[in-house]
Design a protein around this motif. Sequence first.
Motif, mmCIF file in Angstrom:
data_model
loop_
_atom_site.group_PDB
_atom_site.id
_atom_site.type_symbol
_atom_site.label_atom_id
_atom_site.label_comp_id
_atom_site.label_asym_id
_atom_site.label_seq_id
_atom_site.Cartn_x
_atom_site.Cartn_y
_atom_site.Cartn_z
ATOM 1 N N LEU A 185 2.409 1.750 -3.479
ATOM 2 C CA LEU A 185 1.441 2.253 -4.462
ATOM 3 C C LEU A 185 1.114 3.729 -4.198
ATOM 4 C CD1 LEU A 185 -1.006 -0.789 -4.702
ATOM 5 C CD2 LEU A 185 0.734 -0.086 -6.356
ATOM 6 N N THR A 186 1.012 4.091 -2.933
ATOM 7 C CA THR A 186 0.759 5.500 -2.600
ATOM 8 C C THR A 186 1.903 6.386 -3.065
ATOM 9 O OG1 THR A 186 -0.521 4.817 -0.656
ATOM 10 C CG2 THR A 186 0.244 7.112 -0.720
ATOM 11 N N TRP A 187 3.134 5.947 -2.845
ATOM 12 C CA TRP A 187 4.314 6.721 -3.269
ATOM 13 C C TRP A 187 4.342 6.887 -4.786
ATOM 14 C CZ3 TRP A 187 8.689 5.280 -6.174
ATOM 15 C CH2 TRP A 187 9.727 6.216 -6.160
ATOM 16 N N PHE A 204 0.830 -1.207 0.000
ATOM 17 C CA PHE A 204 0.000 0.000 0.000
ATOM 18 C C PHE A 204 0.866 1.260 0.000
ATOM 19 C CE2 PHE A 204 -2.071 3.353 2.494
ATOM 20 C CZ PHE A 204 -3.190 3.587 1.701
ATOM 21 N N VAL A 205 1.913 1.260 0.819
ATOM 22 C CA VAL A 205 2.808 2.423 0.868
ATOM 23 C C VAL A 205 3.496 2.631 -0.477
ATOM 24 C CG1 VAL A 205 4.918 3.346 1.918
ATOM 25 C CG2 VAL A 205 3.163 2.277 3.349
ATOM 26 N N SER A 224 1.774 6.805 -6.785
ATOM 27 C CA SER A 224 0.696 7.710 -7.173
ATOM 28 C C SER A 224 1.086 9.169 -6.967
ATOM 29 C CB SER A 224 -0.561 7.391 -6.357
ATOM 30 O OG SER A 224 -1.590 8.308 -6.644
ATOM 31 N N LEU A 225 1.731 9.459 -5.847
ATOM 32 C CA LEU A 225 2.162 10.835 -5.581
ATOM 33 C C LEU A 225 3.237 11.277 -6.557
ATOM 34 C CD1 LEU A 225 2.268 10.806 -1.677
ATOM 35 C CD2 LEU A 225 0.564 11.884 -3.150
ATOM 36 N N ARG A 226 4.122 10.385 -6.907
ATOM 37 C CA ARG A 226 5.170 10.721 -7.873
ATOM 38 C C ARG A 226 4.574 11.061 -9.233
ATOM 39 N NH1 ARG A 226 10.502 11.753 -7.206
ATOM 40 N NH2 ARG A 226 10.984 10.584 -9.106
ATOM 41 N N GLN A 228 1.534 12.201 -9.784
ATOM 42 C CA GLN A 228 0.699 13.396 -9.716
ATOM 43 C C GLN A 228 1.501 14.660 -9.447
ATOM 44 O OE1 GLN A 228 -2.360 12.782 -6.817
ATOM 45 N NE2 GLN A 228 -3.192 10.966 -7.831
#
Length: 241
Positions: free
Chosen positions: A62-64, A59-60, A66-68, A70
Amino acid sequence: MANPRRQGLQSQPQSPNPPLLPLSSSSSSSDQPQTSSILTSVSLFLKRPQAFPFLLSIFVLLTWLSLRLQRPPQTPSYSSSSQFRDSRLSRSLDLDANLVRFNAVEIPSGIAKDKRGWLVDPVSLALENGIHGGARFCASVHVGEIRPGKMRGNHRHHTCNETFVIWGAETKFRLENPSMEGKGYAEVIVGADEVAVAVSPAGTAHALINVDHIKTTFLLGCQDSVINISSTTEYKIWKDL
């Protein structure tokens, strides 16, 4: 005499080789148990308490990612050099106008040593920053305001040098400067969040205009001799003001 049994065997056609089963059917049938076994193993693993750190890591990650994806593109490297050039140009214009400016909000700064705010000695501050020609001491002092859209100055003192402190609102400062081709003056804008110290040598015209729509400009004028307004001052130097 020929053996009728042997002739019968020889006359019968030989049967072809037995057909082979397609490889794909055999491989797919063998893959199905393996796939089922893998899914069963994954399902059993996910039911264990040890699976939580693994899922959290996924999860962490995938979140990283996604932020990269965006995040807006970084400013090109040349922007810092462009800002440096703009800063040098602004400093050059300030020198043409015999002015030095400071951030009124930043603490500490060249004029603010602590959270109480800024405090200046205008005569010393101008000299320390290479601004010459202003008042050598304060024989006469004026403190006042310029309301939005209004002006002070647009005159020339012949018998005194003057040093100003300007703050509070967006303010245009104009100073007579023969070296400025075409115009004969230098002109800069002091921001509402800045404090400026400017000097006007004797015989040099100056003007201060509040170009802010809301805020009031405050100024202090320090002269090294008492001004005789009637006989030693010229007025309305610039017709466009």
